[in-house]
Design an enzyme around this catalytic site. Structure first.
Site, PDB file in Angstrom:
ATOM      1  N   ARG A  38       0.819  -1.210   0.000  1.00 19.71           N
ATOM      2  CA  ARG A  38       0.000   0.000   0.000  1.00 19.71           C
ATOM      3  C   ARG A  38       0.853   1.260   0.000  1.00 19.71           C
ATOM      4  NH1 ARG A  38      -3.867  -0.892   5.006  1.00 19.71           N
ATOM      5  NH2 ARG A  38      -1.946  -1.831   5.807  1.00 19.71           N
ATOM      6  N   ASN A  91       2.777 -12.484   1.381  1.00 15.28           N
ATOM      7  CA  ASN A  91       3.176 -12.028   2.709  1.00 15.28           C
ATOM      8  C   ASN A  91       2.231 -10.990   3.296  1.00 15.28           C
ATOM      9  OD1 ASN A  91       5.214 -11.279   4.934  1.00 15.28           O
ATOM     10  ND2 ASN A  91       5.050  -9.368   3.773  1.00 15.28           N
ATOM     11  N   TYR A 157      -7.910 -13.133  14.329  1.00 19.15           N
ATOM     12  CA  TYR A 157      -6.593 -13.239  13.686  1.00 19.15           C
ATOM     13  C   TYR A 157      -6.194 -14.702  13.549  1.00 19.15           C
ATOM     14  CZ  TYR A 157      -1.622 -13.060  12.800  1.00 19.15           C
ATOM     15  OH  TYR A 157      -0.377 -13.260  12.248  1.00 19.15           O
TER      16      TYR A 157
END
Length: 256
Positions: A38, A91, A157
């Site tokens: 990003r 990743n 998570y």
């Protein structure tokens, strides 16, 4: 050992941490790199450093893997000399918050699921057909010990990383009969920006995660990614679980 020199390696989440370390490790080995993240400014800085140090050819993509349309358009319309991706390092991912499920923030949940699960799927879907057509490729997914052992307040998570594990196993079965390799690397405690992101920029709280122990580094994980990618073509490292010496399980950590 299989050489990765001149192979095209796509690394997502490449602007910092494990992703940036992977970029450096493959650059040192002579690979050509597609770096996606990003933060485009960080990518450009990293690309400049890699060029100065190793003369690495780098193609940067300012890309949020959560954006399905951006992923498909950018990865299916790469310049002609960058289309034949040999190695994909999935990743990109993150953790947000450390709350009991009944107290969790829905925006945090969606961000984790969108990045860790859907983003990995989008990128893989865009790249794997070309690998099959060329009959060459290797997908390496960065999972987590959290995908093997849930821990208190890690609920969503941990679920997202368990999904990475299931996706990796399913993809390996779907690609059986092709030369495409699929690997998963599951780290324990790695000192990167991970905890700072988890705690929404609270650096003090993030630093406490690693207090009193010697954690893994991004470079440690990059070495393992490189190791998997450089095995002879008939060897597939299906999965690796790697933790610091000071860590036994997701919740058992020795602090001095």
């Amino acid at each position: 050992m299989d050489s990765v020199k001149d192979k095209i390696v796509l690394v997502t989440g490449a602007s910092s941490g494990i992703g940036a370390a992977c970029a450096k490790r493959f650059a040192e080995a002579g690979s050509r790199l597609i770096l996606a993240a990003r933060r485009g400014d960080r990518l450009q800085e990293l690309a400049g450093n890699l060029d100065r140090q190793w003369g690495t050819a780098v193609h940067c993509l300012t890309l949020d893997v959560r954006d399905r349309h951006a992923v498909m358009s950018q990865l299916t319309q790469l310049p002609a000399d960058w289309q034949a991706v040999d190695i994909l390092v999935n990743n990109a991912g993150l953790s947000r918050g450390l709350d009991k499920l009944q107290e969790g923030t829905l925006d945090d949940w969606e961000e984790m699921i969108d990045a860790n699960v859907k983003g990995l799927l989008y990128v893989t879907r865009a790249i794997v057909p070309g690998m099959i057509e060329r009959r060459q490729g290797h997908i390496l997914n960065i999972g987590s010990i959290a995908g093997r052992h849930a821990y208190p307040r890690g609920n969503v998570y941990c679920a997202s990383k368990a999904a990475v594990r299931a996706i990796t196993q399913g993809l390996k079965q779907d690609l059986l009969g092709t030369p495409i390799r699929v690997s998963e690397i599951d780290p324990g405690l790695v000192e990167t920006e991970f905890s700072e992101v988890r705690f929404h920029g609270d650096r003090q709280r993030a630093s406490e995660t690693y207090h009193g122990l010697t954690p893994l580094t991004g470079e440690d994980i990059a070495d393992l990614v490189w190791f998997c990618a450089t095995r002879p073509s008939h060897v597939n490292i299906s999965e690796m679980l790697v933790v610091p010496t000071d860590q036994a399980t997701a919740t058992q950590v020795y602090r001095r």
